[in-house]
Scaffold this motif. Structure first.
Motif, mmCIF file in Angstrom:
data_model
loop_
_atom_site.group_PDB
_atom_site.id
_atom_site.type_symbol
_atom_site.label_atom_id
_atom_site.label_comp_id
_atom_site.label_asym_id
_atom_site.label_seq_id
_atom_site.Cartn_x
_atom_site.Cartn_y
_atom_site.Cartn_z
ATOM 1 N N VAL A 148 -9.351 -19.728 -16.621
ATOM 2 C CA VAL A 148 -9.845 -18.490 -17.229
ATOM 3 C C VAL A 148 -10.306 -17.527 -16.128
ATOM 4 C CG1 VAL A 148 -11.607 -17.441 -18.688
ATOM 5 C CG2 VAL A 148 -10.526 -19.572 -19.400
ATOM 6 N N LEU A 149 -11.069 -18.033 -15.165
ATOM 7 C CA LEU A 149 -11.573 -17.185 -14.079
ATOM 8 C C LEU A 149 -10.423 -16.636 -13.233
ATOM 9 C CD1 LEU A 149 -14.646 -19.315 -12.961
ATOM 10 C CD2 LEU A 149 -14.661 -17.218 -14.320
ATOM 11 N N LEU A 150 -9.420 -17.465 -12.979
ATOM 12 C CA LEU A 150 -8.254 -17.001 -12.230
ATOM 13 C C LEU A 150 -7.499 -15.940 -13.011
ATOM 14 C CD1 LEU A 150 -6.477 -17.252 -9.749
ATOM 15 C CD2 LEU A 150 -5.282 -19.160 -10.842
ATOM 16 N N SER A 151 -7.380 -16.149 -14.319
ATOM 17 C CA SER A 151 -6.708 -15.167 -15.174
ATOM 18 C C SER A 151 -7.445 -13.832 -15.163
ATOM 19 C CB SER A 151 -6.609 -15.704 -16.602
ATOM 20 O OG SER A 151 -6.018 -14.744 -17.458
ATOM 21 N N ILE A 152 -8.774 -13.892 -15.241
ATOM 22 C CA ILE A 152 -9.584 -12.671 -15.215
ATOM 23 C C ILE A 152 -9.340 -11.900 -13.923
ATOM 24 C CG2 ILE A 152 -11.944 -11.794 -15.031
ATOM 25 C CD1 ILE A 152 -12.793 -14.037 -16.927
ATOM 26 N N SER A 153 -9.329 -12.614 -12.800
ATOM 27 C CA SER A 153 -9.137 -11.962 -11.500
ATOM 28 C C SER A 153 -7.769 -11.293 -11.409
ATOM 29 C CB SER A 153 -9.294 -12.992 -10.379
ATOM 30 O OG SER A 153 -10.572 -13.593 -10.411
ATOM 31 N N CYS A 154 -6.719 -12.013 -11.814
ATOM 32 C CA CYS A 154 -5.363 -11.454 -11.762
ATOM 33 C C CYS A 154 -5.211 -10.293 -12.733
ATOM 34 C CB CYS A 154 -4.338 -12.537 -12.060
ATOM 35 S SG CYS A 154 -4.241 -13.836 -10.812
ATOM 36 N N ASN A 155 -5.832 -10.418 -13.910
ATOM 37 C CA ASN A 155 -5.755 -9.350 -14.902
ATOM 38 C C ASN A 155 -6.425 -8.079 -14.395
ATOM 39 O OD1 ASN A 155 -7.271 -8.129 -17.668
ATOM 40 N ND2 ASN A 155 -5.106 -8.627 -17.867
ATOM 41 N N SER A 156 -7.513 -8.239 -13.645
ATOM 42 C CA SER A 156 -8.188 -7.074 -13.073
ATOM 43 C C SER A 156 -7.272 -6.354 -12.095
ATOM 44 C CB SER A 156 -9.478 -7.510 -12.366
ATOM 45 O OG SER A 156 -10.372 -8.112 -13.279
ATOM 46 N N GLY A 157 -6.562 -7.129 -11.266
ATOM 47 C CA GLY A 157 -5.607 -6.509 -10.345
ATOM 48 C C GLY A 157 -4.521 -5.765 -11.082
ATOM 49 N N SER A 158 -4.031 -6.345 -12.183
ATOM 50 C CA SER A 158 -3.003 -5.694 -12.990
ATOM 51 C C SER A 158 -3.502 -4.373 -13.570
ATOM 52 C CB SER A 158 -2.555 -6.631 -14.108
ATOM 53 O OG SER A 158 -1.644 -5.996 -14.975
ATOM 54 N N LYS A 159 -4.741 -4.370 -14.055
ATOM 55 C CA LYS A 159 -5.291 -3.157 -14.664
ATOM 56 C C LYS A 159 -5.524 -2.054 -13.634
ATOM 57 C CE LYS A 159 -7.439 -5.323 -18.680
ATOM 58 N NZ LYS A 159 -8.704 -5.699 -19.366
ATOM 59 N N ILE A 160 -5.966 -2.434 -12.447
ATOM 60 C CA ILE A 160 -6.177 -1.440 -11.392
ATOM 61 C C ILE A 160 -4.857 -0.781 -11.014
ATOM 62 C CG2 ILE A 160 -6.832 -1.126 -8.972
ATOM 63 C CD1 ILE A 160 -9.194 -1.446 -10.887
ATOM 64 N N LEU A 161 -3.800 -1.578 -10.888
ATOM 65 C CA LEU A 161 -2.488 -1.026 -10.560
ATOM 66 C C LEU A 161 -1.946 -0.168 -11.699
ATOM 67 C CD1 LEU A 161 -0.907 -4.115 -8.788
ATOM 68 C CD2 LEU A 161 -1.650 -1.987 -7.717
ATOM 69 N N ALA A 162 -2.222 -0.574 -12.946
ATOM 70 C CA ALA A 162 -1.791 0.235 -14.089
ATOM 71 C C ALA A 162 -2.473 1.597 -14.067
ATOM 72 C CB ALA A 162 -2.110 -0.491 -15.386
ATOM 73 N N LYS A 163 -3.738 1.603 -13.718
ATOM 74 C CA LYS A 163 -4.489 2.869 -13.634
ATOM 75 C C LYS A 163 -3.867 3.788 -12.586
ATOM 76 C CE LYS A 163 -8.069 5.561 -14.480
ATOM 77 N NZ LYS A 163 -8.252 6.227 -15.795
ATOM 78 N N GLN A 164 -3.439 3.212 -11.472
ATOM 79 C CA GLN A 164 -2.778 4.015 -10.448
ATOM 80 C C GLN A 164 -1.439 4.555 -10.934
ATOM 81 O OE1 GLN A 164 -2.884 1.144 -7.147
ATOM 82 N NE2 GLN A 164 -4.316 2.509 -6.096
ATOM 83 N N LEU A 165 -0.669 3.702 -11.620
ATOM 84 C CA LEU A 165 0.650 4.128 -12.107
ATOM 85 C C LEU A 165 0.546 5.247 -13.134
ATOM 86 C CD1 LEU A 165 2.356 0.626 -12.447
ATOM 87 C CD2 LEU A 165 3.131 2.494 -10.969
ATOM 88 N N LEU A 166 -0.553 5.271 -13.885
ATOM 89 C CA LEU A 166 -0.725 6.304 -14.904
ATOM 90 C C LEU A 166 -0.851 7.703 -14.310
ATOM 91 C CD1 LEU A 166 -3.079 4.417 -17.376
ATOM 92 C CD2 LEU A 166 -0.836 5.382 -17.925
ATOM 93 N N ARG A 167 -1.037 7.793 -13.022
ATOM 94 C CA ARG A 167 -1.058 9.109 -12.368
ATOM 95 C C ARG A 167 0.318 9.765 -12.399
ATOM 96 N NH1 ARG A 167 -4.160 7.340 -6.757
ATOM 97 N NH2 ARG A 167 -6.172 6.761 -7.685
ATOM 98 N N TRP A 168 1.363 8.919 -12.454
ATOM 99 C CA TRP A 168 2.725 9.444 -12.339
ATOM 100 C C TRP A 168 3.602 9.145 -13.545
ATOM 101 C CZ3 TRP A 168 1.180 5.768 -8.369
ATOM 102 C CH2 TRP A 168 0.510 6.371 -7.301
ATOM 103 N N GLU A 169 3.265 8.113 -14.332
ATOM 104 C CA GLU A 169 4.185 7.675 -15.375
ATOM 105 C C GLU A 169 3.462 7.441 -16.696
ATOM 106 O OE1 GLU A 169 6.015 4.212 -13.715
ATOM 107 O OE2 GLU A 169 7.075 5.334 -12.160
#
Length: 216
Positions: A148-169
């Motif tokens: 669960v803790l590993l999933s939370i950490s990876c999911n946070s990375g995914s969300k941060i990258l999604a936030k960056q992508l939303l600048r362009w797409e």
């Protein structure tokens, strides 16, 4: 903010609905195989949109970010499915309530966001509530909690990258690329544990994929 909050509630509701199916199938099919079929049928969620608008709408100049995000998200989904196959769903979900705090900290360090004091208060109250929920059921340690803790950490990375992508797409492009790239990643993980599902299991897998695709 109201519209965003409603979308978040809807997204969480769809994710939560999918977890019940995953918990049931996790006793029959390997979690990595569940992650693969989730990716396949999540991409199917976008097929009507692609049919209407054409494949050119997926054109991107940020493929590397999409690829990195897909690895983060594939790891998050796979470890989460492992967690809820090993741990009671209520316990895993309670521990996952720490996710907003991890995402907030990541946003501060990587996106330069400055949260207001009320957000810290809300996170503190939420974290305290999670501890209240967790404590009665966590009398014995389970390796599922680590997943669960590993999933939370990876999911946070995914969300941060999604936030960056939303600048362009737009969100649909981001979600469709995520599901598409995850297919070969999760297939490689699932292959050593492969077991063909039967028809009722396929129907449940389709439901998981569509719910997750809608949630994204």
């Amino acid at each position: 903010y109201i519209r965003a909050s409603l979308f978040i509630i809807l997204s969480i509701s769809l994710f939560t609905s999918s977890h019940g199916f995953v918990r049931g199938l996790g006793q029959i099919l390997h979690p990595f195989e569940l992650a693969f079929f989730t990716s396949v049928f999540s991409f199917a969620f976008y097929i009507p949109w692609l049919s209407r608008n054409g494949l050119h709408v997926m054109r991107t100049e940020n493929f590397r970010i999409h690829l990195i995000r897909a690895f983060f998200n594939a790891a998050s989904v796979s470890t989460w499915y492992l967690a809820i196959s090993l741990t009671p769903l209520a316990d895993a979900t309670a521990l996952a309530l720490m996710s907003p705090m991890v995402v907030t900290l990541a946003a501060i360090f990587f996106l330069g966001e400055r949260p207001r004091s009320r957000r810290w208060v809300a996170l503190g109250v939420g974290f305290a509530g999670a501890l209240v929920i967790i404590r009665p059921g966590f009398a014995s340690f389970s390796i599922g909690f680590l997943f669960v803790l590993l999933s939370i950490s990876c999911n946070s990375g995914s969300k941060i990258l999604a936030k960056q992508l939303l600048r362009w797409e737009p969100p649909a492009v981001i979600g469709s690329w995520l599901a598409l790239i995850q297919i070969p990643i999760t297939f490689a993980l699932a292959l050593p544990f492969w077991k063909w599902p039967d028809l009722p299991q396929y129907m449940a897998l389709i439901a998981i994929g569509l719910l997750v695709g809608g949630a994204h």
